[in-house]
Design a protein around this motif. Structure first.
Motif, PDB file in Angstrom:
ATOM      1  N   VAL A  96       0.846  -1.209   0.000  1.00 57.16           N
ATOM      2  CA  VAL A  96       0.000   0.000   0.000  1.00 57.16           C
ATOM      3  C   VAL A  96       0.878   1.255   0.000  1.00 57.16           C
ATOM      4  CG1 VAL A  96      -1.910  -1.080   1.254  1.00 57.16           C
ATOM      5  CG2 VAL A  96      -0.135   0.119   2.540  1.00 57.16           C
ATOM      6  N   ILE A  97       0.271   2.373  -0.458  1.00 56.24           N
ATOM      7  CA  ILE A  97       0.918   3.684  -0.332  1.00 56.24           C
ATOM      8  C   ILE A  97       0.056   4.507   0.618  1.00 56.24           C
ATOM      9  CG2 ILE A  97       1.496   5.826  -1.533  1.00 56.24           C
ATOM     10  CD1 ILE A  97       1.925   4.206  -4.067  1.00 56.24           C
ATOM     11  N   ASP A  98       0.643   4.984   1.692  1.00 51.38           N
ATOM     12  CA  ASP A  98      -0.126   5.772   2.672  1.00 51.38           C
ATOM     13  C   ASP A  98       0.847   6.635   3.466  1.00 51.38           C
ATOM     14  OD1 ASP A  98      -2.167   6.753   4.193  1.00 51.38           O
ATOM     15  OD2 ASP A  98      -2.904   4.812   4.891  1.00 51.38           O
ATOM     16  N   LYS A  99       0.272   7.587   4.179  1.00 46.39           N
ATOM     17  CA  LYS A  99       1.116   8.421   5.046  1.00 46.39           C
ATOM     18  C   LYS A  99       1.088   7.822   6.440  1.00 46.39           C
ATOM     19  CE  LYS A  99       1.876  13.121   6.612  1.00 46.39           C
ATOM     20  NZ  LYS A  99       1.457  14.513   6.585  1.00 46.39           N
ATOM     21  N   ILE A 100       2.260   7.529   6.989  1.00 48.29           N
ATOM     22  CA  ILE A 100       2.237   6.963   8.345  1.00 48.29           C
ATOM     23  C   ILE A 100       3.043   7.808   9.323  1.00 48.29           C
ATOM     24  CG2 ILE A 100       1.897   4.608   7.471  1.00 48.29           C
ATOM     25  CD1 ILE A 100       4.710   3.993   8.428  1.00 48.29           C
ATOM     26  N   THR A 101       2.538   7.839  10.551  1.00 46.64           N
ATOM     27  CA  THR A 101       3.167   8.582  11.643  1.00 46.64           C
ATOM     28  C   THR A 101       3.482   7.574  12.744  1.00 46.64           C
ATOM     29  OG1 THR A 101       1.576  10.294  11.117  1.00 46.64           O
ATOM     30  CG2 THR A 101       2.891  10.624  13.091  1.00 46.64           C
ATOM     31  N   VAL A 102       4.665   7.683  13.322  1.00 48.52           N
ATOM     32  CA  VAL A 102       5.076   6.715  14.344  1.00 48.52           C
ATOM     33  C   VAL A 102       5.173   7.397  15.707  1.00 48.52           C
ATOM     34  CG1 VAL A 102       6.959   5.189  15.079  1.00 48.52           C
ATOM     35  CG2 VAL A 102       6.290   5.292  12.672  1.00 48.52           C
ATOM     36  N   THR A 103       4.698   6.702  16.739  1.00 48.69           N
ATOM     37  CA  THR A 103       4.880   7.197  18.111  1.00 48.69           C
ATOM     38  C   THR A 103       5.480   6.068  18.935  1.00 48.69           C
ATOM     39  OG1 THR A 103       2.586   6.592  18.511  1.00 48.69           O
ATOM     40  CG2 THR A 103       3.017   8.919  18.164  1.00 48.69           C
ATOM     41  N   LEU A 104       6.125   6.446  20.023  1.00 45.11           N
ATOM     42  CA  LEU A 104       6.673   5.433  20.936  1.00 45.11           C
ATOM     43  C   LEU A 104       5.625   5.171  22.007  1.00 45.11           C
ATOM     44  CD1 LEU A 104       8.956   3.718  22.186  1.00 45.11           C
ATOM     45  CD2 LEU A 104       9.736   5.777  23.359  1.00 45.11           C
ATOM     46  N   ASN A 105       5.172   3.938  22.090  1.00 44.69           N
ATOM     47  CA  ASN A 105       4.249   3.563  23.163  1.00 44.69           C
ATOM     48  C   ASN A 105       5.090   3.035  24.322  1.00 44.69           C
ATOM     49  OD1 ASN A 105       2.441   2.375  24.888  1.00 44.69           O
ATOM     50  ND2 ASN A 105       1.118   1.596  23.247  1.00 44.69           N
ATOM     51  N   GLU A 106       5.330   3.925  25.291  1.00 46.14           N
ATOM     52  CA  GLU A 106       6.275   3.545  26.360  1.00 46.14           C
ATOM     53  C   GLU A 106       5.719   2.474  27.296  1.00 46.14           C
ATOM     54  OE1 GLU A 106       4.528   7.628  27.413  1.00 46.14           O
ATOM     55  OE2 GLU A 106       5.158   6.513  25.671  1.00 46.14           O
ATOM     56  N   LYS A 131      14.879   4.482  13.307  1.00 42.17           N
ATOM     57  CA  LYS A 131      16.238   5.049  13.400  1.00 42.17           C
ATOM     58  C   LYS A 131      16.676   5.603  12.055  1.00 42.17           C
ATOM     59  CE  LYS A 131      17.803   1.943  17.011  1.00 42.17           C
ATOM     60  NZ  LYS A 131      18.210   0.544  17.074  1.00 42.17           N
ATOM     61  N   GLU A 132      16.328   4.874  10.996  1.00 37.69           N
ATOM     62  CA  GLU A 132      16.792   5.271   9.668  1.00 37.69           C
ATOM     63  C   GLU A 132      16.034   6.491   9.142  1.00 37.69           C
ATOM     64  OE1 GLU A 132      17.784   3.180   5.390  1.00 37.69           O
ATOM     65  OE2 GLU A 132      16.993   1.957   7.016  1.00 37.69           O
ATOM     66  N   TYR A 133      14.733   6.526   9.396  1.00 40.14           N
ATOM     67  CA  TYR A 133      13.893   7.614   8.857  1.00 40.14           C
ATOM     68  C   TYR A 133      13.236   8.359  10.015  1.00 40.14           C
ATOM     69  CZ  TYR A 133      14.284   4.260   5.015  1.00 40.14           C
ATOM     70  OH  TYR A 133      14.763   3.373   4.081  1.00 40.14           O
ATOM     71  N   ASP A 134      13.990   9.285  10.628  1.00 40.03           N
ATOM     72  CA  ASP A 134      13.457   9.915  11.847  1.00 40.03           C
ATOM     73  C   ASP A 134      12.264  10.831  11.577  1.00 40.03           C
ATOM     74  OD1 ASP A 134      14.943  11.758  10.561  1.00 40.03           O
ATOM     75  OD2 ASP A 134      16.286  12.253  12.214  1.00 40.03           O
ATOM     76  N   LYS A 135      12.022  11.137  10.285  1.00 40.54           N
ATOM     77  CA  LYS A 135      10.854  11.977   9.994  1.00 40.54           C
ATOM     78  C   LYS A 135       9.541  11.266  10.290  1.00 40.54           C
ATOM     79  CE  LYS A 135      10.150  14.994   6.519  1.00 40.54           C
ATOM     80  NZ  LYS A 135      10.226  15.442   5.129  1.00 40.54           N
ATOM     81  N   GLY A 140       5.277  12.516  10.360  1.00 36.55           N
ATOM     82  CA  GLY A 140       4.959  11.415   9.455  1.00 36.55           C
ATOM     83  C   GLY A 140       5.375  11.638   8.024  1.00 36.55           C
ATOM     84  N   ILE A 141       5.521  10.516   7.274  1.00 39.22           N
ATOM     85  CA  ILE A 141       5.864  10.624   5.850  1.00 39.22           C
ATOM     86  C   ILE A 141       5.071   9.607   5.036  1.00 39.22           C
ATOM     87  CG2 ILE A 141       8.173  11.638   5.849  1.00 39.22           C
ATOM     88  CD1 ILE A 141       9.417   8.973   6.084  1.00 39.22           C
ATOM     89  N   TRP A 142       4.970   9.910   3.742  1.00 39.22           N
ATOM     90  CA  TRP A 142       4.324   8.968   2.818  1.00 39.22           C
ATOM     91  C   TRP A 142       5.295   7.825   2.532  1.00 39.22           C
ATOM     92  CZ3 TRP A 142      -0.587   9.202   0.635  1.00 39.22           C
ATOM     93  CH2 TRP A 142      -1.322  10.347   0.961  1.00 39.22           C
ATOM     94  N   CYS A 143       4.750   6.606   2.533  1.00 38.98           N
ATOM     95  CA  CYS A 143       5.614   5.435   2.336  1.00 38.98           C
ATOM     96  C   CYS A 143       4.934   4.418   1.425  1.00 38.98           C
ATOM     97  CB  CYS A 143       5.880   4.725   3.662  1.00 38.98           C
ATOM     98  SG  CYS A 143       6.566   5.783   4.921  1.00 38.98           S
ATOM     99  N   MET A 144       5.787   3.572   0.824  1.00 40.31           N
ATOM    100  CA  MET A 144       5.292   2.360   0.178  1.00 40.31           C
ATOM    101  C   MET A 144       5.549   1.229   1.171  1.00 40.31           C
ATOM    102  SD  MET A 144       6.746   2.848  -3.678  1.00 40.31           S
ATOM    103  CE  MET A 144       5.774   1.606  -4.493  1.00 40.31           C
ATOM    104  N   LEU A 166       9.257  -1.283   4.455  1.00 40.89           N
ATOM    105  CA  LEU A 166       8.823   0.119   4.348  1.00 40.89           C
ATOM    106  C   LEU A 166       9.832   0.891   3.517  1.00 40.89           C
ATOM    107  CD1 LEU A 166       7.662   2.422   7.223  1.00 40.89           C
ATOM    108  CD2 LEU A 166       9.677   3.042   5.946  1.00 40.89           C
ATOM    109  N   LYS A 167       9.325   1.671   2.571  1.00 40.11           N
ATOM    110  CA  LYS A 167      10.205   2.509   1.756  1.00 40.11           C
ATOM    111  C   LYS A 167       9.587   3.901   1.687  1.00 40.11           C
ATOM    112  CE  LYS A 167      12.694   2.326  -2.567  1.00 40.11           C
ATOM    113  NZ  LYS A 167      12.601   1.963  -3.951  1.00 40.11           N
ATOM    114  N   PRO A 168      10.283   4.911   2.199  1.00 39.01           N
ATOM    115  CA  PRO A 168       9.676   6.247   2.198  1.00 39.01           C
ATOM    116  C   PRO A 168       9.513   6.782   0.778  1.00 39.01           C
ATOM    117  CG  PRO A 168      11.617   6.179   3.587  1.00 39.01           C
ATOM    118  CD  PRO A 168      11.601   4.919   2.800  1.00 39.01           C
ATOM    119  N   ILE A 169       8.423   7.517   0.567  1.00 37.24           N
ATOM    120  CA  ILE A 169       8.195   8.160  -0.733  1.00 37.24           C
ATOM    121  C   ILE A 169       8.726   9.578  -0.677  1.00 37.24           C
ATOM    122  CG2 ILE A 169       6.303   9.199  -2.034  1.00 37.24           C
ATOM    123  CD1 ILE A 169       4.971   6.591  -2.091  1.00 37.24           C
TER     124      ILE A 169
END
Length: 684
Positions: A96-106, A131-135, A140-144, A166-169
């Motif tokens: 899929v192609i979508d925009k994803i945002t990551v959070t740390l669930n402590e 670690k590789e894609y801190d954005k 968040g960023i658009w990814c494949m 995951l591959k950032p767009i």
């Protein structure tokens, strides 16, 4: 209109593809695809950059088909989210192609992803990607993505969806050195064309000055806390850059806004748009309103300092503010009847302090309306690559770039200096990101920067009057010490004495300064209700000038009735400001000019257009002859005078004046001070 041969354009395309391979895309493909797919430009161009960054037509067509296929099969439309989730479950694995945002669930010590269009939350994601894609963590960023589905009954509360690859767009990280090194392969003109093509426009169809305007639209994206406004006709692409070109800017459409949305939400304790984006653009300034009474005040505070106070704390943010809007009447009538900020809403339109915070006023009426041939079908940067380059440049500053060669003239106050420096810094970041520029390169930028701030100041002068009298912006070459004045095209040429009627109370004079040089002086008089006081500013401690001005006021009070019965010297206060327009020191030869200025202000009758007043007088009204008459007349002509008011006693000196100088001005003679007043005001 200039044109570049087709050969040069093809060379530039080839050079761009060589130097920035994989970072450039053919812009007509974007336009073509954009019309059919509602995805952000930067997503489209990333895919085109991957599959169609070539100049072989067959490969391009093949690439386009692949991109179309990917978009139709893998791009998640929000209304089809359930269908896609079902497909992942049924097939076990799906891209899929979508925009994803990551959070740390402590609480569970792991990273989880949220999908914008798919609507999934809490999907586990490997820390390696984070670690590789801190954005991913910052907005968040658009990814494949390759998604997998596995439901395990024995593990409670586990999410059956997982991300297997995951591959950032968007550009995940940016190496600025690539831009710095690549820039060296291009001339200034080529680089400007590349930047303009990257925004989708075709530079060979545009005049040089328009190119600069298009570049200035990008400055808010590279410069922190840059305040800019552009008013002009409809359809000139004013808001396009802020909506489409960068994921780091947002266009606030429609008027009403709230302090919580823009600046800080007290209840959720979250910073608003100015903390989230690099540039916040307001479309249609005429409709800007705030629900909160203090909205404009907070905006003013933020525009001046880059921070604002909400509750107990002071918050800082680096967003630039851009105001775009339409001018509905003709430019000429706006300049004559009002000021160029008139389209702003009432709450702002008369607030000179708000406009004083503008760093640049871009003359939108100079940008042509967008036609199909203004859009490019050549190569430019992938917009996301460009947006990242812009964002990285915000961490640098070239505000001191002008100091190597120039210093600014004495008419610029602190706010003017900050505005000019910011514009210079922004344009250097765009044109010379590696800091390699020449004296001429900086001078070109400096002139352009001074002009835009002077346009702001000219309007402030109309709104705020005496407070903003210093508009004769200049810069001084550190080597030759020569001073260059910068004018605003719509105000008439670069002459010190503008064409057209001045305001009542304004009068120009030419006389000998302290240094013995002959210079131009502007006297501005304002008449307000009061008790007969005379207040002077701009005189400093210059005794001769003070005495000459006082002489004029004494003559005025004792002879006003013989000039006009309607002049009142007891119930009005007279305020006067003098500008030494060439910085040569004040003159003592001011009494006649000031007498005319006082009468002009009191009678609300302007002095004849483009007129200069010569001569001086004693308290008793005796007129002095003009020294160095021919030289004085030369200064009048150079300054832009069309008429010169001359004491009759100087007639004998006319034989010293060269004929080619005489034909350039119309002399008007006066015999005594009252005669001078009548002739200057065109009633005698």
């Amino acid at each position: 209109m200039e044109s570049i041969s087709e050969g040069q354009t093809i060379d530039l395309d080839r050079k761009l593809n060589d130097v920035f391979s994989g970072r450039a895309v053919r812009k007509d493909l974007t336009k073509l695809m954009k019309e059919g797919a509602n995805v952000p430009v930067y997503v489209l161009e990333y895919l085109l950059g991957m599959y169609a960054a070539t100049d072989d037509e067959d490969n391009i067509q093949e690439g386009i088909q692949r991109v179309k296929k990917i978009l139709s099969e893998n791009f998640v439309r929000p209304d089809e989210a359930e269908k896609v989730k079902s497909r992942i479950r049924e097939l076990g694995q799906y891209s899929v192609i979508d925009k994803i945002t990551v959070t740390l669930n402590e609480k569970i010590d792991s990273y989880v992803a949220e999908f914008s269009n798919l609507g999934l939350k809490g999907v586990p994601i490997s820390p390696n990607y984070v670690k590789e894609y801190d954005k991913l963590l910052a907005g968040g960023i658009w990814c494949m993505l390759k998604m997998e589905y596995f439901f395990d009954e024995e593990v409670k509360n586990s999410n059956p969806f997982s991300i297997s690859s995951l591959k950032p767009i968007q550009m995940p990280n940016m190496d600025l050195n690539e831009v710095f090194e690549g820039r060296k392969s291009f001339t200034k003109e080529e680089w400007i064309d590349v930047l303009i093509r990257s925004t989708g426009m075709e530079p060979t169809q545009l005049e040089d000055r328009v190119k600069w305007h298009l570049l200035l639209r990008l400055v808010p994206l590279v410069e922190n806390n840059y305040n800019m406004c552009e008013l002009g006709p409809r359809g000139t692409g004013k808001s396009h850059v802020y909506k489409e070109i960068s994921p780091n800017s947002i266009l606030v459409s429609g008027g009403q806004s709230t302090v919580a949305n823009l600046f800080y939400n007290m209840s959720s304790k979250k910073v608003g748009l100015v903390g989230m984006y690099d540039a916040v653009a307001f479309d249609e300034v005429a409709g800007i309103t705030f629900k909160d009474k203090d909205g404009i005040q907070i905006m003013k505070d933020f525009m001046a300092s880059g921070s604002f106070a909400r509750g107990r704390e002071e918050k800082a943010a680096s967003a630039s503010m851009v105001f775009v809007g339409n001018i509905n009447q003709s430019l000429d009538s706006l300049i004559k009847t009002s000021h160029l900020f008139a389209p702003f809403p009432e709450a702002m339109a008369n607030d000179s302090a708000f406009f004083d915070r503008m760093h640049y006023y871009l003359p939108g009426w100079e940008v042509p309306k967008m036609r199909p041939d203004f859009f490019t079908d050549k190569y430019g940067f992938i917009v996301d690559y460009m947006a990242e380059y812009f964002r990285e440049m915000r961490k640098r500053s070239f505000a001191d770039a002008l100091d190597r060669y120039f210093r600014l003239g004495n008419n610029l106050n602190q706010r003017d200096v900050i505005a000019v420096r910011k514009t210079v810094s922004g344009l250097v970041k765009l044109l010379y990101p590696n800091g390699e520029y020449t004296r001429d390169g900086i001078e070109e930028i400096l002139k352009y920067a001074l002009e835009g701030r002077r346009r702001v100041k000219e309007q402030l002068k109309k709104i705020g009057g005496m407070e903003f009298y210093d508009v004769h912006f200049s810069y001084i070459d550190k080597e030759s010490l020569s001073e260059e004045y910068v004018s605003v095209p719509e105000q008439g040429g670069g002459k010190l004495i503008p064409e057209g009627m001045g305001r009542p109370g304004h009068v120009y004079s030419v006389g000998h300064g302290d240094s013995g040089m002959i210079g131009v002086y502007k006297l501005e008089n304002q008449v307000v209700s009061g008790s007969g006081k005379f207040e002077k500013s701009g005189v400093g401690s210059h005794r001769g000038a003070k005495e000459s001005l006082d002489t004029a006021f004494r003559y005025f009070t004792s002879n006003s009735k013989s000039i006009s019965g309607s002049i009142s010297t007891k119930t009005k206060d007279y305020l006067m400001h003098i500008s030494d327009m060439q910085g040569i020191g004040l003159t003592e030869e001011l009494a006649i000019a000031e007498l005319i200025g006082l009468c002009s202000g009191a009678l609300e009758r302007p002095v004849q257009e483009s007129m200069v007043v010569l001569g001086n007088m004693t308290v008793g009204g005796t007129i002095a002859k003009v020294d160095e008459f021919a030289n004085t007349l030369q200064v009048c002509v150079d300054a832009g005078a069309k008429k010169v008011l001359i004491p009759a006693s100087s007639v004998v000196d006319f034989q010293t004046v060269p004929a080619d100088l005489l034909i350039k001005v119309q002399p008007v003679f006066y015999s005594d001070p009252t005669d001078a007043v009548f002739k200057a005001l065109g009633v005698g």
